[in-house]
Design a protein around this motif. Sequence first.
Motif, mmCIF file in Angstrom:
data_model
loop_
_atom_site.group_PDB
_atom_site.id
_atom_site.type_symbol
_atom_site.label_atom_id
_atom_site.label_comp_id
_atom_site.label_asym_id
_atom_site.label_seq_id
_atom_site.Cartn_x
_atom_site.Cartn_y
_atom_site.Cartn_z
ATOM 1 N N PRO A 213 0.813 -1.218 0.000
ATOM 2 C CA PRO A 213 0.000 0.000 0.000
ATOM 3 C C PRO A 213 0.843 1.263 0.000
ATOM 4 C CG PRO A 213 0.006 -0.995 2.170
ATOM 5 C CD PRO A 213 0.734 -1.936 1.272
ATOM 6 N N PHE A 214 2.149 1.087 0.263
ATOM 7 C CA PHE A 214 3.028 2.262 0.307
ATOM 8 C C PHE A 214 3.622 2.604 -1.050
ATOM 9 C CE2 PHE A 214 3.835 -0.082 4.379
ATOM 10 C CZ PHE A 214 2.878 0.612 5.087
ATOM 11 N N ALA A 215 3.343 1.766 -2.044
ATOM 12 C CA ALA A 215 4.004 1.937 -3.332
ATOM 13 C C ALA A 215 3.920 3.368 -3.872
ATOM 14 C CB ALA A 215 3.445 0.937 -4.337
ATOM 15 N N PRO A 216 2.731 4.015 -3.870
ATOM 16 C CA PRO A 216 2.685 5.387 -4.412
ATOM 17 C C PRO A 216 3.540 6.354 -3.602
ATOM 18 C CG PRO A 216 0.475 4.458 -4.151
ATOM 19 C CD PRO A 216 1.408 3.529 -3.469
ATOM 20 N N ILE A 217 3.473 6.232 -2.254
ATOM 21 C CA ILE A 217 4.262 7.132 -1.411
ATOM 22 C C ILE A 217 5.751 6.923 -1.661
ATOM 23 C CG2 ILE A 217 4.714 7.847 0.969
ATOM 24 C CD1 ILE A 217 2.002 6.426 1.655
ATOM 25 N N GLU A 218 6.149 5.624 -1.668
ATOM 26 C CA GLU A 218 7.549 5.300 -1.917
ATOM 27 C C GLU A 218 8.027 5.871 -3.235
ATOM 28 O OE1 GLU A 218 8.400 1.146 -1.851
ATOM 29 O OE2 GLU A 218 7.543 0.992 0.138
ATOM 30 N N SER A 219 7.195 5.670 -4.251
ATOM 31 C CA SER A 219 7.569 6.113 -5.580
ATOM 32 C C SER A 219 7.751 7.629 -5.594
ATOM 33 C CB SER A 219 6.481 5.689 -6.570
ATOM 34 O OG SER A 219 6.840 6.064 -7.859
ATOM 35 N N ALA A 220 6.820 8.324 -4.964
ATOM 36 C CA ALA A 220 6.905 9.789 -4.932
ATOM 37 C C ALA A 220 8.156 10.238 -4.177
ATOM 38 C CB ALA A 220 5.660 10.348 -4.252
#
Lengths: 295, 295, 295
Positions: A213-220
């Motif tokens: 679920p952290f993928a978008p945050i991590e990516s950003a």
Amino acid sequence: MRTSREARTHQNRLAALAGALAVSRVSPLACWFSSMLYCFGGAVLSGIMLAEPPVAPLSNGTGVMLASIIWYLVFYCPMDVVYSCAALLPLRLVLSAMKEVTRTWKVLGGVTQAHNKYKDSLLVMIAIGWARGAGGGLISNFEQLVRGVWKPETNELLKMSYPTKVTLMGAVLFALQQTHYLPLQKHHLMLFYTIFIVVNKSRMMLTGSSSSPFAPIESALYKTLFSGHSPYAALTAEVRKAGTDNGTSTGTACHATTKESEKNRSPGQKNSSSPVEGEEGSLKAKEAEDSKKIN
Amino acid sequence: MRTSREARTHQNRLAALAGALAVSRVSPLACWFSSMLYCFGGAVLSGIMLAEPPVAPLSNGTGVMLASIIWYLVFYCPMDVVYSCAALLPLRLVLSAMKEVTRTWKVLGGVTQAHNKYKDSLLVMIAIGWARGAGGGLISNFEQLVRGVWKPETNELLKMSYPTKVTLMGAVLFALQQTHYLPLQKHHLMLFYTIFIVVNKSRMMLTGSSSSPFAPIESALYKTLFSGHSPYAALTAEVRKAGTDNGTSTGTACHATTKESEKNRSPGQKNSSSPVEGEEGSLKAKEAEDSKKIN
Amino acid sequence: MRTSREARTHQNRLAALAGALAVSRVSPLACWFSSMLYCFGGAVLSGIMLAEPPVAPLSNGTGVMLASIIWYLVFYCPMDVVYSCAALLPLRLVLSAMKEVTRTWKVLGGVTQAHNKYKDSLLVMIAIGWARGAGGGLISNFEQLVRGVWKPETNELLKMSYPTKVTLMGAVLFALQQTHYLPLQKHHLMLFYTIFIVVNKSRMMLTGSSSSPFAPIESALYKTLFSGHSPYAALTAEVRKAGTDNGTSTGTACHATTKESEKNRSPGQKNSSSPVEGEEGSLKAKEAEDSKKIN
């Protein structure tokens, strides 16, 4: 692409199981010790980090006895009844949820323990909370060594798994709460965090997805912090210059490197929204590439 | 010969840089942790050795913050400004000199810390002083493991680098001063030692030479202590006897072995004045040779 | 069969000696440190486990000095007099017997030390007593790493050597005595245990046999506890199912697996009465087999 990767992951898991079976047959003691390291790894690791006896978990007779009985039943139960039951989805779901609940307690315990020793140090609290909650994963290289397996090219820092990530997040939150940077009461935070990890774990098990679920945050975060315009051009340029068989380095080093680094980065970002998750194995590939360039 | 070795060293350094680049791209966290181990390795190692919390350096918020900012700028600064600047010779010279000055403080801190716990033990003082001053090098195997690299065939004890040697020498001197075997005042010794390491480091950087100033002493010590007449003849003879395809073992074992050990020693001593320095890679070669003899 | 294995063991020992010789030549410091780890490994390991300074053995100046002198004489004595003498059977017998006597003291010391810190914990006492008495063996992976050797596929937990086993037995007995579960007086137990290990060691040296006196007990324990009817059938079945090139999985998974596990087990039990002793190398073989099945 995704299906083949999942199949590979499944095969890897089976290979690991087969290895564990072989160890349980050849040396029950190594198998037991490895299992105990997996169960009490957090206490051992945080003990070493705080210079408290890492042997302490053994003094908790009941806990060790319980863990040993379950270990014995899983590996050596006649007709393999216990493993077969635990492998059924409904029971696995309940057990996993219970395991996630204990994670909250472990992380909180680590943060509190660190707070008692180092009053104001946010970093120490995060480190100990993380170590306590995700210890088994963080010392996996050494847990594997007990079983005669050595995989230096991978560890939980190089490629974090979902439990390690969610534990790190929990350690940060609880440490912020402890130092009153986070305006929340402790039991509220515990409730919210526990619900989050239980729901998330159940969702992942039911859908079989491994997407974090952290993928978008991590990516950003990754894009903002760790991939500025043409990073470390000079370094890469020097590496390039060393490649004598590379006759094309005619452009300015900086420009050439920018393009190259874009090229290097692209595979990770096309295949997956999270570069850290998606670059599975690309470290090896890159190293091979780099050494090719140099030699 | 020497030029080719230097070229090889340079290529190795570039390969290491390329590996570090790949890690900084794939997992910033592993890269950061590895850098912190490099900066605070001495404190971590001496902490473990004295059963004090190895996590303590993390509690020094300012130090960690400073190291992290510099780590970030070196690896991810736009246009790679910081690395490019730091790679310029004059600035590198100043930075290296400053780093050597901190070495004095680290060694002295370690010796004093050990003296507080173990009043009369020269060996403990030397060990802790050495560990504190050269920690990053001594734990390099584990620092590499964080980055997914594993080179068991080499470590700082098997083949000491110049910083490790000079730190060991410093630890011995400061320990002797602390126990009043060395009739010098502490601040005089600090001054002399700091001047020696700064001057020596600058000389090595300006001339590009990697020859250690201890080479003659090492060579003399080595010849006196560790290469008596026909050392360990019986052992080698037994190893020889095991070689069945070796039909020439007709002379007395002792005589044959003397010659053999001379032969074994010669490459290291022809190529370089310091056998320890010069036998780069000869350990591997010897082991291959030995296993050939046995099988 | 037995002779060829003994010959192999002898060759392995010689190869190890040759490696040690090479290290003693290339880096006396690594050789010395490795020897000290071998001598004081128990104190170092139990120190780490109890969060007491692992550097403490160095503070015992006399002990380290003595060990260092013997190390020097064994490796670098002119004409190799010392090693040659110590290799003579009568002297080796006396030295080995003396070494076994110190084992009693080490194990007892460890158990007592643990008893002082953890009053009621039998497990901690056993662990510390074992670590103190067999430390050099238990940390052999890291002792080898000092010499640039890395053998992750083997350790003392996966395949226990006789000294490790007898030390574990001693630790269990002394811990039981300490907690009054064993109705014996301490000095009687010490006497009996010392006589047992000295006699046993001498017998093994004189007959050249490496058969453990525990083989029958081990075998009985192993058969009773760790090889129930069709253990872990479900696990193995899943591993089997993954093998796509394996077209013969027609029987019920449980039945097929029982036969398979019997088949897997048989080599170990035909060749030797102790499955743990006899399955030398079978772990590797099994893993290869397993991975073949999976891929």
